[in-house]
Design an enzyme around this catalytic site. Structure first.
Site, PDB file in Angstrom:
ATOM      1  N   CYS A  40      33.251 -14.055  -8.192  1.00  0.00           N
ATOM      2  CA  CYS A  40      33.139 -12.620  -8.758  1.00  0.00           C
ATOM      3  C   CYS A  40      34.503 -12.547  -9.630  1.00  0.00           C
ATOM      4  CB  CYS A  40      33.278 -11.344  -7.911  1.00  0.00           C
ATOM      5  SG  CYS A  40      31.748 -11.531  -6.896  1.00  0.00           S
ATOM      6  N   ARG A  65      34.573 -18.234 -13.986  1.00  0.00           N
ATOM      7  CA  ARG A  65      34.659 -18.178 -12.596  1.00  0.00           C
ATOM      8  C   ARG A  65      33.556 -18.274 -11.799  1.00  0.00           C
ATOM      9  NH1 ARG A  65      39.425 -15.919 -10.251  1.00  0.00           N
ATOM     10  NH2 ARG A  65      38.314 -15.147  -8.902  1.00  0.00           N
ATOM     11  N   TRP A  89      28.990 -12.589  -8.772  1.00  0.00           N
ATOM     12  CA  TRP A  89      28.227 -13.631  -8.259  1.00  0.00           C
ATOM     13  C   TRP A  89      27.489 -13.576  -6.608  1.00  0.00           C
ATOM     14  CZ3 TRP A  89      28.471 -17.397  -3.964  1.00  0.00           C
ATOM     15  CH2 TRP A  89      27.976 -18.532  -4.305  1.00  0.00           C
ATOM     16  N   ASN A 104      35.590  -7.770  -5.019  1.00  0.00           N
ATOM     17  CA  ASN A 104      35.218  -9.253  -4.993  1.00  0.00           C
ATOM     18  C   ASN A 104      35.509  -9.629  -3.348  1.00  0.00           C
ATOM     19  OD1 ASN A 104      35.201  -9.487  -7.477  1.00  0.00           O
ATOM     20  ND2 ASN A 104      37.356 -10.789  -7.711  1.00  0.00           N
ATOM     21  N   GLY A 105      34.656 -10.500  -2.873  1.00  0.00           N
ATOM     22  CA  GLY A 105      35.059 -10.832  -1.412  1.00  0.00           C
ATOM     23  C   GLY A 105      33.644 -10.578  -0.595  1.00  0.00           C
ATOM     24  N   GLU A 131      33.131 -38.937  -6.556  1.00  0.00           N
ATOM     25  CA  GLU A 131      33.363 -37.617  -7.520  1.00  0.00           C
ATOM     26  C   GLU A 131      32.394 -37.770  -8.814  1.00  0.00           C
ATOM     27  OE1 GLU A 131      35.056 -34.931  -7.601  1.00  0.00           O
ATOM     28  OE2 GLU A 131      35.561 -34.696  -9.522  1.00  0.00           O
ATOM     29  N   LYS A 176      30.372 -35.005 -10.358  1.00  0.00           N
ATOM     30  CA  LYS A 176      30.365 -34.380 -11.922  1.00  0.00           C
ATOM     31  C   LYS A 176      29.309 -34.369 -12.453  1.00  0.00           C
ATOM     32  CE  LYS A 176      33.581 -32.806 -11.605  1.00  0.00           C
ATOM     33  NZ  LYS A 176      34.421 -32.732 -10.700  1.00  0.00           N
ATOM     34  N   GLU A 212      26.629 -31.646 -10.883  1.00  0.00           N
ATOM     35  CA  GLU A 212      27.068 -30.254 -10.922  1.00  0.00           C
ATOM     36  C   GLU A 212      26.938 -29.656 -12.591  1.00  0.00           C
ATOM     37  OE1 GLU A 212      30.995 -29.238  -9.575  1.00  0.00           O
ATOM     38  OE2 GLU A 212      31.878 -31.031 -10.702  1.00  0.00           O
ATOM     39  N   HIS A 264      22.475 -50.668   3.642  1.00  0.00           N
ATOM     40  CA  HIS A 264      21.952 -49.946   4.727  1.00  0.00           C
ATOM     41  C   HIS A 264      21.000 -48.864   4.425  1.00  0.00           C
ATOM     42  CE1 HIS A 264      24.813 -52.567   7.098  1.00  0.00           C
ATOM     43  NE2 HIS A 264      25.618 -52.281   5.983  1.00  0.00           N
ATOM     44  N   LYS A 273      34.123 -20.983  -9.812  1.00  0.00           N
ATOM     45  CA  LYS A 273      35.045 -21.885 -10.004  1.00  0.00           C
ATOM     46  C   LYS A 273      36.060 -21.724  -8.846  1.00  0.00           C
ATOM     47  CE  LYS A 273      38.094 -24.352 -12.137  1.00  0.00           C
ATOM     48  NZ  LYS A 273      37.818 -25.645 -12.223  1.00  0.00           N
TER      49      LYS A 273
HETATM   50  C1  F6R Z   1      33.864 -29.603  -8.349  1.00  0.00           C
HETATM   51  C2  F6R Z   1      34.667 -28.495  -7.924  1.00  0.00           C
HETATM   52  C3  F6R Z   1      34.696 -28.193  -6.687  1.00  0.00           C
HETATM   53  C4  F6R Z   1      35.981 -27.874  -6.031  1.00  0.00           C
HETATM   54  C5  F6R Z   1      35.800 -26.863  -4.534  1.00  0.00           C
HETATM   55  C6  F6R Z   1      37.154 -26.579  -4.004  1.00  0.00           C
HETATM   56  O1  F6R Z   1      34.089 -29.719  -9.561  1.00  0.00           O
HETATM   57  O2  F6R Z   1      35.535 -27.760  -8.603  1.00  0.00           O
HETATM   58  O3  F6R Z   1      34.096 -28.984  -5.752  1.00  0.00           O
HETATM   59  O4  F6R Z   1      36.548 -28.752  -5.881  1.00  0.00           O
HETATM   60  O5  F6R Z   1      35.200 -25.587  -4.675  1.00  0.00           O
HETATM   61  O6  F6R Z   1      37.955 -26.021  -4.838  1.00  0.00           O
HETATM   62  P1  F6R Z   1      39.525 -25.676  -4.727  1.00  0.00           P
HETATM   63  O7  F6R Z   1      40.048 -26.851  -5.136  1.00  0.00           O
HETATM   64  O8  F6R Z   1      39.927 -24.591  -5.552  1.00  0.00           O
HETATM   65  O9  F6R Z   1      39.809 -25.528  -3.286  1.00  0.00           O
END
Ligand code: F6R
Length: 623
Positions: A2, A27, A76, A102-103, A496, A500, A503, A519, A618
């Site tokens: 949010c 976000r 959100w 938010n929260g 990773e 990428k 997502e 395996h 985000k």
């Molecule tokens: C993926 C991504 C998320 C964050 C995760 C942790 O591209 O960005 O997997 O890495 O939500 O977020 P932070 O680093 O802000 O704790």
């Protein structure tokens, strides 16, 4: 997650709120809304809508949007679906007040029950409406009982209500009878106050504020601020202690949160990596002696140099950076490292003592699970350090020390430059700890420092391959599954790379250590299955070549990341992307770049919103 934006002053609030909401779109959210106190000063007008800010704008159309005080929110969904009723702002039952939140209010159902017993009828499914009604209920009770009604009644009601709340909140509340001020409070969810000339801005992060003022206050947990356009900011804790305002200078520039000619923030941020790594390294390596100086860690070096183990806690991409950190620190500094998902660590009754050093990695510095895991580490006496990007964020305030990544604002939801700067800091940690523990000889140490300094230029060379990576993307854009394989320090890169892709393109992808393929995952391989392999020199190359042969023998379509000049893998793989020669420890910083670009192009070709992928946020401020 949010987003909050609010304005009080003498300008029209509406355009500021809308622009602010657009700045907060990154976000992640699924509905948006605003509330304004109209100029006649007697009513609150609210507009909210499921969908994007553009849907909200369309919905508002030519309706009345006057007023110089207002609140805006991107939601959100957590409690209840993303529909108009559940969207914020939420008004009090009599329409006098309106709140954005938010929260998560963890005890919302018990509070709701009590309020229902008092006759309150809820319209939405949200915990936020419960908080609004709770404030209203406290206010009305106070009003009834108060013999001498002073101007602080509403302020006190918010404060008292927040004492009843278990959970996290960042809120702004307006009162239709007072168009000169509003109230903001936080606990566990970030909130920034911007100070202008007889005006205040409030937002979840600095992006909606940056173009109006560089004077900000980061509200602390359990603080409530009264922001009256004709007065100085006033701050109290929820237990009624006056606090002085710590006004800071915002160091961000407006350019840093704009696309700067790129089609998407993600592409801009991929291309910014050479610069962001230079910023991470800036001032931290003495050019004459090659010694590493980490200001925020210096005081703890004697403890680190004798530590038996380090525990890294993080989520998502930051957890992948932590896994690379494990390889680097164990290899170079010979300290045992354990890497834990923060969400698992916090609930597993972890063994952590005052001998441990716990390092939290987080781009946002606000991730709820990472914060909670840190608190547990602290309660058990561990020394806590942070690797964060956002200055002043909750994790940086919770830890004893740490190092900023200085990646600059990352707006694209999929982490790119935040990841490579985290890995850069972990390399600095590994090298510094190796100096302290004398585990790497001088010649190798100097060589590694030179290799680290050469990274930005080498990333530029990989970025030059963008066009050829786009052509490869075109061939694979319709795949339904992908497998990513890597070994050693490039195993986390396989994870990773897969993350990428999934997502932002919504293609199912898995990352595996290459040797694990036999395996289980090998059963998936057929002519339809693209396999991305990181097969760079010096990292168990021959073993990876064998794994590649196994894939090829089963008809898999291979994309390989290889070291420039490679001939062996080139003769087997369908497509090869060459990265410059570098020391093994440095490879992840180069091998991830083509994988970021591949995901970006595939997602774009599939018509996906690369900067704001569906369902993602985000900054994950709820667990
Ligand atoms: C993926 C991504 C998320 C964050 C995760 C942790 O591209 O960005 O997997 O890495 O939500 O977020 P932070 O680093 O802000 O704790």
């Amino acid at each position: 997650m949010c987003g909050i934006v609010a304005y009080v002053g003498s300008r029209r609030a509406y355009p500021i709120l809308i622009k602010g909401l657009q700045r907060l779109e990154y976000r992640g959210y699924d509905s948006a809304g605003i509330a304004l106190i109209t100029d006649d000063n007697n009513s609150i007008v609210t507009y909210k809508q499921a969908g994007k800010v553009s849907d909200l704008l369309e919905f508002i159309g030519d309706n009345d949007t006057n007023g110089s005080i207002g609140i805006g929110h991107t939601r959100w969904a957590t409690h209840g679906p993303p529909n108009q009723i559940n969207s914020h702002p939420h008004s009090s039952s009599d329409g006098s007040f309106s709140l954005i939140h938010n929260g998560i209010i963890e005890n919302y159902s018990s509070l709701k029950k009590v309020l229902e017993e008092k006759g309150y009828i809820f319209k939405s499914d949200t915990d936020s409406e419960v908080l609004m009604y709770l404030i209203e209920c406290v206010y009305k009770t106070q009003l009834k009982e108060s013999k001498d009604i002073c101007g602080d009644l509403f302020y006190d009601s918010i404060r008292i209500a927040l004492n009843e709340v278990v959970g996290a909140y960042a809120i702004v509340v307006i009162d239709k009878n007072n168009s000169e001020e509003f109230y903001a409070a936080r606990k566990g969810s970030p909130l920034v106050i911007g100070i202008g000339n007889n005006e205040f801005f409030v937002a979840s992060d600095a992006s909606p504020i940056i173009e109006y003022t560089d004077k900000v206050i980061y509200l602390k947990d359990e603080e409530v601020a009264r922001l009256n356009k004709n007065q100085e900011v006033e701050i109290k804790t929820i237990d009624n202690k006056k606090k002085s305002a710590d006004i800071q200078k915002l160091e961000q520039s407006i350019e840093s949160i704009e696309k700067g000619g790129y089609d998407h923030f993600m592409l801009k941020e991929i291309f910014e990596q050479p610069k962001s790594i230079i910023d991470t390294l800036r001032g931290r390596i003495n050019p004459k002696t090659n010694d590493i100086v980490l200001g925020g860690v210096k005081d703890y070096e004697s403890k680190i140099s004798t530590a038996d183990r380090l525990i890294i806690i993080a989520c998502g991409t930051s957890w992948h950076a932590g896994l690379i950190g494990e390889y680097l620190i164990e290899d170079l500094a010979r300290i045992n490292v354990e890497v834990e998902y923060a969400s698992e660590f916090r609930y597993k009754n972890p063994i952590v003592t005052n001998k441990d050093i716990v390092i939290a990695i987080s781009q946002s510095g606000e991730t709820a699970d990472t914060l909670a895991a840190l608190e547990i580490a602290k309660e058990n006496g561990a020394l806590t350090l942070g690797i964060c990007n956002v200055v002043g964020s909750s994790i940086t305030r919770t830890t004893s020390g740490g190092t900023y990544t200085h990646a600059g604002p990352e707006i694209g939801v999929a982490s790119t430059k935040a990841f490579t700067t985290q890995v850069t800091v972990l390399l600095l940690f590994a090298l510094r700890f190796s100096q302290l523990r004398k585990t790497v000889d001088r010649e190798n140490y100097d060589f590694l420092i030179n290799e680290l300094n050469a990274v930005p230029e080498r990333i530029n060379q990989v970025l030059n391959l963008n066009d050829s990576i786009e052509k490869i993307a075109l061939k694979f854009k319709d795949a339904s599954n992908f497998l990513y394989l890597g070994r050693g320090v490039n195993f986390p890169i396989a994870l990773e790379g897969a993350l990428k892709l999934k997502e932002i393109s919504y293609i199912h992808a898995e990352g595996y250590p290459a040797a694990e393929m036999k395996h289980g995952p090998i059963a998936l391989i057929d002519e339809e299955m693209p396999i991305v392999v990181i097969a760079t020199r010096k990292d168990n190359y021959e073993k990876v070549v064998s794994n590649i042969q196994e894939v090829k023998a089963r008809g898999g379509r291979l994309i390989a990341i290889v070291t420039e000049g490679d001939t062996e893998v080139k003769s087997i793989a369908d497509h090869c992307i060459e990265i410059p020669k570098c020391f093994r420890e440095i490879t992840p910083l180069l091998s991830i770049i083509p994988l970021q670009l591949l995901s970006y192009h595939i997602a774009l070709m599939r018509g996906c919103n690369v900067d704001q992928p569906r369902n993602l946020a985000k900054s994950v401020t709820v667990e």
